[in-house]
Every structure is written in C-alpha cells, then in structure tokens.
Design an enzyme around this catalytic site. Structure first.
Site, PDB file in Angstrom:
ATOM      1  N   GLU A 112       0.834  -1.202   0.000  1.00 39.00           N
ATOM      2  CA  GLU A 112       0.000   0.000   0.000  1.00 39.00           C
ATOM      3  C   GLU A 112       0.867   1.250   0.000  1.00 39.00           C
ATOM      4  O   GLU A 112       2.023   1.211   0.425  1.00 39.00           O
ATOM      5  CB  GLU A 112      -0.900   0.024   1.249  1.00 39.00           C
ATOM      6  CG  GLU A 112      -2.383  -0.134   1.000  1.00 39.00           C
ATOM      7  CD  GLU A 112      -3.059   0.950   0.164  1.00 39.00           C
ATOM      8  OE1 GLU A 112      -2.417   1.592  -0.698  1.00 39.00           O
ATOM      9  OE2 GLU A 112      -4.261   1.146   0.367  1.00 39.00           O
ATOM     10  N   ASP A 113       0.286   2.346  -0.470  1.00 39.57           N
ATOM     11  CA  ASP A 113       1.014   3.615  -0.431  1.00 39.57           C
ATOM     12  C   ASP A 113       0.973   4.223   0.971  1.00 39.57           C
ATOM     13  O   ASP A 113       1.976   4.686   1.486  1.00 39.57           O
ATOM     14  CB  ASP A 113       0.474   4.600  -1.481  1.00 39.57           C
ATOM     15  CG  ASP A 113      -1.056   4.764  -1.437  1.00 39.57           C
ATOM     16  OD1 ASP A 113      -1.723   4.111  -0.597  1.00 39.57           O
ATOM     17  OD2 ASP A 113      -1.576   5.542  -2.247  1.00 39.57           O
ATOM     18  N   ASP A 116      -4.158   5.114   6.445  1.00 42.48           N
ATOM     19  CA  ASP A 116      -4.750   6.303   7.048  1.00 42.48           C
ATOM     20  C   ASP A 116      -5.709   5.854   8.157  1.00 42.48           C
ATOM     21  O   ASP A 116      -5.268   5.589   9.273  1.00 42.48           O
ATOM     22  CB  ASP A 116      -5.443   7.084   5.919  1.00 42.48           C
ATOM     23  CG  ASP A 116      -5.931   8.442   6.341  1.00 42.48           C
ATOM     24  OD1 ASP A 116      -5.258   9.092   7.157  1.00 42.48           O
ATOM     25  OD2 ASP A 116      -6.987   8.880   5.845  1.00 42.48           O
ATOM     26  N   PHE A 165      -2.000  16.066   4.488  1.00 44.25           N
ATOM     27  CA  PHE A 165      -2.290  15.439   3.209  1.00 44.25           C
ATOM     28  C   PHE A 165      -1.067  15.521   2.305  1.00 44.25           C
ATOM     29  O   PHE A 165      -0.588  16.601   1.990  1.00 44.25           O
ATOM     30  CB  PHE A 165      -3.495  16.080   2.531  1.00 44.25           C
ATOM     31  CG  PHE A 165      -4.021  15.234   1.415  1.00 44.25           C
ATOM     32  CD1 PHE A 165      -4.872  14.171   1.673  1.00 44.25           C
ATOM     33  CD2 PHE A 165      -3.626  15.466   0.104  1.00 44.25           C
ATOM     34  CE1 PHE A 165      -5.337  13.361   0.647  1.00 44.25           C
ATOM     35  CE2 PHE A 165      -4.086  14.661  -0.937  1.00 44.25           C
ATOM     36  CZ  PHE A 165      -4.940  13.608  -0.662  1.00 44.25           C
ATOM     37  N   ARG A 178       0.909  12.180  -8.853  1.00 45.93           N
ATOM     38  CA  ARG A 178       1.452  10.843  -8.600  1.00 45.93           C
ATOM     39  C   ARG A 178       2.891  10.712  -9.102  1.00 45.93           C
ATOM     40  O   ARG A 178       3.671   9.916  -8.592  1.00 45.93           O
ATOM     41  CB  ARG A 178       0.599   9.779  -9.311  1.00 45.93           C
ATOM     42  CG  ARG A 178      -0.799   9.605  -8.747  1.00 45.93           C
ATOM     43  CD  ARG A 178      -1.411   8.330  -9.303  1.00 45.93           C
ATOM     44  NE  ARG A 178      -2.855   8.242  -9.152  1.00 45.93           N
ATOM     45  CZ  ARG A 178      -3.476   7.791  -8.059  1.00 45.93           C
ATOM     46  NH1 ARG A 178      -2.780   7.418  -7.021  1.00 45.93           N
ATOM     47  NH2 ARG A 178      -4.793   7.731  -8.017  1.00 45.93           N
TER      48      ARG A 178
HETATM   49  P1  IMP Z   1      -7.681   4.211   4.665  1.00 46.32           P
HETATM   50  O1  IMP Z   1      -6.498   3.716   5.437  1.00 46.32           O
HETATM   51  O2  IMP Z   1      -8.714   3.184   4.417  1.00 46.32           O
HETATM   52  O3  IMP Z   1      -8.265   5.458   5.304  1.00 46.32           O
HETATM   53  O4  IMP Z   1      -7.294   4.652   3.219  1.00 46.32           O
HETATM   54  C1  IMP Z   1      -6.020   4.792   2.755  1.00 46.32           C
HETATM   55  C2  IMP Z   1      -6.132   5.392   1.372  1.00 46.32           C
HETATM   56  O5  IMP Z   1      -6.534   6.775   1.476  1.00 46.32           O
HETATM   57  C3  IMP Z   1      -4.798   5.407   0.682  1.00 46.32           C
HETATM   58  O6  IMP Z   1      -4.614   4.252  -0.094  1.00 46.32           O
HETATM   59  C4  IMP Z   1      -4.874   6.664  -0.145  1.00 46.32           C
HETATM   60  O7  IMP Z   1      -5.468   6.391  -1.403  1.00 46.32           O
HETATM   61  C5  IMP Z   1      -5.780   7.581   0.604  1.00 46.32           C
HETATM   62  N1  IMP Z   1      -5.021   8.584   1.401  1.00 46.32           N
HETATM   63  C6  IMP Z   1      -4.972   8.706   2.732  1.00 46.32           C
HETATM   64  N2  IMP Z   1      -4.188   9.723   3.120  1.00 46.32           N
HETATM   65  C7  IMP Z   1      -3.704  10.264   1.976  1.00 46.32           C
HETATM   66  C8  IMP Z   1      -2.803  11.362   1.718  1.00 46.32           C
HETATM   67  O8  IMP Z   1      -2.274  12.067   2.607  1.00 46.32           O
HETATM   68  N3  IMP Z   1      -2.546  11.616   0.418  1.00 46.32           N
HETATM   69  C9  IMP Z   1      -3.091  10.895  -0.612  1.00 46.32           C
HETATM   70  N4  IMP Z   1      -3.923   9.867  -0.410  1.00 46.32           N
HETATM   71  C10 IMP Z   1      -4.238   9.550   0.881  1.00 46.32           C
HETATM   72 MG    MG Z   2      -4.804   4.282  -2.394  1.00 46.09          MG
END
Ligand code: IMP
Ligand code: MG
Length: 193
Positions: A112-113, A116, A165, A178
């Site tokens: 994963e990138d 969050d 962010f 990206r």
């Molecule tokens: P979560 O952990 O389910 O809330 O979602 C994670 C996803 O939210 C990541 O894969 C990103 O696509 C997106 N995301 C969360 N924070 C950021 C950020 O700071 N920049 C860009 N995308 C983010």
């Molecule tokens: Mg993502």
C-alpha cells in the site's frame, strides 16, 4: 524528435508550485526501500511470495520495492474503491479488480502507499484471509498512525508521518501529482482550485 524544453519546464513548475514543503526526498525514500527490501528478503526465505499492489497509489513504491527483494516472486494488483460516504462508518470497500489466480497456500504481501484510517487494509486483509492463503502481511510506504479508526498495524512501514495530506511518489490529489519523485505536502490553495 525535439523536446519542447520551455513547455516541459512550465508543466513541472506548475506542479511544484502547489507543494508547500518536501516531506521525504526521493533519496530518503530510496534508502528506506532498500532497508525494507532487505528485511522482507530475510523474512520470506524459501517461501512462495505473491506481492500484491493496491492500485493506483502503490505502483511506484511496488516497482522500486520488488527490485530490492532478492527472492523469486510473482506480483499482481488489486483495485478497490470506497462505498461513498458510508465507508467511514462501515469500512466496506468494493473490489474493482481482483487477483488473477487462487491465493490458496500462498504468502501474500500487500503493498500500500499509505495507511490512514486503516479501513481499506482491514477489509482487504479479511477478504484475502478467507481464501486460505499461507499468510497475509502488509507493507506500506507511509503510515499516519494518528488517523486510525480500526486496529491495523502494518507489518512493514517505510515512514510514520504526521496528519497532513501528502502527494507524490504514487500518491495523488484528484488523480494528479502521482509522478512527483518525492513526497510533499500540498499547499491549501491547491485544494481550493
Ligand atoms: P484508509 O487507510 O482506508 O483510510 O485509506 C487509505 C487510502 O486513502 C490510501 O490508499 C490513499 O489512497 C488515501 N489517502 C490517505 N491519506 C492520503 C494522503 O495524505 N494523500 C493521498 N492519499 C491519501
Ligand atoms: Mg490508495
């Protein structure tokens, strides 16, 4: 073919102008990925490893990471999308693209990138676990532990970052940024335009 240098410069300048500050340089990211690759290489000796990238954000990270994993491996991708506004309460995500093969008996490493709230990965881990893999682990480039809504601790984490962010190195805002070769914080003006 002659490159239009002036135009290329203008495009780059516009993208850079939306960045308030660089959080992680390309060099720092590269160094950390080498460390992660070494750790993963040691942990998965003798295993059949499937590296599973989550589209689209993890693409750049995954491309660099797999070259630091000195093991035979295969890779695949999944794409997921949130179920609108209800995601935050339900944590339900929709699978837009699934793995192409059975994962039974396989060691899965999800790439994963960023983690969050943790909802996406929690859902994915549970979904994949039901398919009888040998193991399911997570490697993320970035982690925002302060934003977590569910229990979700990545097995490997590149960097813990503050609740800001960020874009670049795969991460987007409205599908853009990206391709920045570093991780930067967006200027507030960029959200408004
Ligand atoms: P979560 O952990 O389910 O809330 O979602 C994670 C996803 O939210 C990541 O894969 C990103 O696509 C997106 N995301 C969360 N924070 C950021 C950020 O700071 N920049 C860009 N995308 C983010
Ligand atoms: Mg993502």
């Amino acid at each position: 073919m002659n490159m239009d240098k002036t135009r290329e410069k203008d495009v780059n300048k516009t993208m850079e102008m939306d960045i308030a500050n660089v959080l992680l340089t390309g060099e720092a990211i590269k160094r950390r990925i080498a460390e992660l690759g070494e750790e993963i290489t040691q942990d998965y000796q003798g295993s059949e490893l499937l590296v599973l990238g989550i589209l689209k954000g993890a693409v750049l990270f995954m491309a660099d990471l797999i070259r630091e994993i000195k093991l035979p491996l295969t890779f695949d991708f999944m794409a997921v999308s949130s179920y609108g506004a209800s995601t935050y309460s339900s944590g339900v995500v929709r699978i837009l693209k699934d793995v192409e093969r059975s994962v039974e008996g396989v060691h899965i490493l999800i790439v994963e990138d960023i983690v969050d709230t943790g909802l996406t990965l929690k859902y994915l881990k549970e979904n994949l676990s039901r398919r009888n893999p040998e193991s399911v682990k997570v490697v993320t480039l970035l982690d925002k532990p302060g934003r977590r809504k569910v229990d979700m601790i990545p097995d490997y984490n590149g960097f813990a970052i503050p609740d800001e962010f960020v874009v670049g190195y795969g991460l987007d805002f409205n599908q853009k940024f990206r391709n920045l070769p570093y991780i930067g914080v967006l200027k507030p003006e960029a959200y408004e335009s």
